[in-house]
Design a protein around this motif. Structure first.
Motif, PDB file in Angstrom:
ATOM      1  N   ARG A 109      51.492  23.468  23.425  1.00 55.77           N
ATOM      2  CA  ARG A 109      51.186  24.318  24.593  1.00 55.77           C
ATOM      3  C   ARG A 109      49.685  24.547  24.715  1.00 55.77           C
ATOM      4  NH1 ARG A 109      55.845  27.104  22.722  1.00 55.77           N
ATOM      5  NH2 ARG A 109      54.556  28.660  21.672  1.00 55.77           N
ATOM      6  N   ARG A 110      49.034  24.835  23.579  1.00 54.67           N
ATOM      7  CA  ARG A 110      47.581  25.045  23.621  1.00 54.67           C
ATOM      8  C   ARG A 110      46.866  23.770  24.041  1.00 54.67           C
ATOM      9  NH1 ARG A 110      48.648  28.502  19.216  1.00 54.67           N
ATOM     10  NH2 ARG A 110      48.485  26.800  17.717  1.00 54.67           N
ATOM     11  N   GLY A 111      47.332  22.640  23.503  1.00 59.68           N
ATOM     12  CA  GLY A 111      46.709  21.372  23.864  1.00 59.68           C
ATOM     13  C   GLY A 111      46.837  21.078  25.350  1.00 59.68           C
ATOM     14  N   MET A 118      40.102  21.339  30.989  1.00 59.59           N
ATOM     15  CA  MET A 118      39.052  20.331  30.889  1.00 59.59           C
ATOM     16  C   MET A 118      39.289  19.156  31.831  1.00 59.59           C
ATOM     17  SD  MET A 118      37.074  21.673  28.636  1.00 59.59           S
ATOM     18  CE  MET A 118      35.974  20.305  28.253  1.00 59.59           C
ATOM     19  N   ASP A 119      40.424  19.198  32.550  1.00 60.04           N
ATOM     20  CA  ASP A 119      40.796  18.120  33.456  1.00 60.04           C
ATOM     21  C   ASP A 119      40.840  16.780  32.720  1.00 60.04           C
ATOM     22  OD1 ASP A 119      41.604  17.038  35.860  1.00 60.04           O
ATOM     23  OD2 ASP A 119      39.567  16.662  36.565  1.00 60.04           O
ATOM     24  N   GLU A 120      41.490  16.816  31.568  1.00 57.03           N
ATOM     25  CA  GLU A 120      41.640  15.614  30.750  1.00 57.03           C
ATOM     26  C   GLU A 120      43.110  15.226  30.687  1.00 57.03           C
ATOM     27  OE1 GLU A 120      40.067  16.543  26.963  1.00 57.03           O
ATOM     28  OE2 GLU A 120      37.970  16.508  27.593  1.00 57.03           O
ATOM     29  N   GLY A 121      43.372  13.949  30.579  1.00 56.51           N
ATOM     30  CA  GLY A 121      44.728  13.464  30.414  1.00 56.51           C
ATOM     31  C   GLY A 121      45.097  13.404  28.943  1.00 56.51           C
TER      32      GLY A 121
END
Length: 216
Positions: A109-111, A118-121
């Protein structure tokens, strides 16, 4: 380094390291002929470590609370009070701690939240590996490390090692137990990654863990 280079968690006490080492060894051998399961009693752990029973109980409770050890009650076919048996929480279905499962879910969940911010995939290694790495990072940070993961090389850089000041004769067992804990976290999270080895180091403070992708 978190905590100024001080190790926390299960490997912050060498007595707990000894207990975990014995439980991991029992699991690896899986040869408890009289019970058919890799479990140890308080008496066996006291005999092997030389620690007082009350001290062993205190360490075991810390390890149970952290999700690293699973207690069970002995099944007896004769009269007498059943003993409590202890096994390593390896993340396998038959050796999975509820605490460890909750930690893995919380790490995921944190990830996910951080990746949204961070708008990261997810990792190029795939969704399951992404959640494995989330759980591994949480475990390592909880233990006082600042892990740097190289997804291309499949390495986890943990230099400087918080255990650099440990007695030299303790280091092999510390490394073995640490690797076992990391493998347990990866297994509990479920996915293609496994902890392979701690690389040979040129300096005492160096620590690099090699991961590997398991067969599908």
């Amino acid at each position: 380094m978190t905590g100024g280079g001080v190790a926390y968690g299960p490997i912050s006490s060498y007595s707990r390291v000894q207990i975990l080492h014995l439980l991991f060894e029992a699991d690896a051998q899986h040869g408890r002929a009289e019970r058919g399961r890799p479990e140890l009693t308080i008496g066996e752990l006291c005999e092997a470590t030389g620690l007082h029973a009350n001290t062993v109980r205190e360490h075991l409770q810390r390890l149970i609370d952290g999700g690293y050890v699973i207690p069970s009650i002995e099944h007896r076919t004769t009269r007498g009070r059943p003993r409590t048996l202890y096994a390593a929480a390896t993340g396998e279905p038959e050796a999975s701690s509820p605490v460890a499962r909750d930690k893995v879910a919380a790490a995921a969940r944190r990830g996910d939240m951080i990746r949204r911010i961070m708008d990261e995939g997810e990792s190029e290694l795939g969704r399951d590996a992404t959640y494995q790495l989330d759980a591994l990072i949480d475990h390592l940070e909880e233990s006082g490390f600042e892990p740097v993961i190289d997804e291309d090389a499949l390495t986890v850089e943990l230099t400087p090692c918080p255990h650099v000041a440990s007695r030299p004769e303790h280091r092999p067992v510390l490394c073995q137990v640490h690797l076992g804990l990391m493998q347990g976290v990866l297994t509990q999270a479920g996915g293609p990654l496994a902890a392979d080895c701690v690389r040979a180091a040129a300096r005492p403070d160096e620590c690099t863990v090699q991961l590997r992708r398991t067969a599908a």
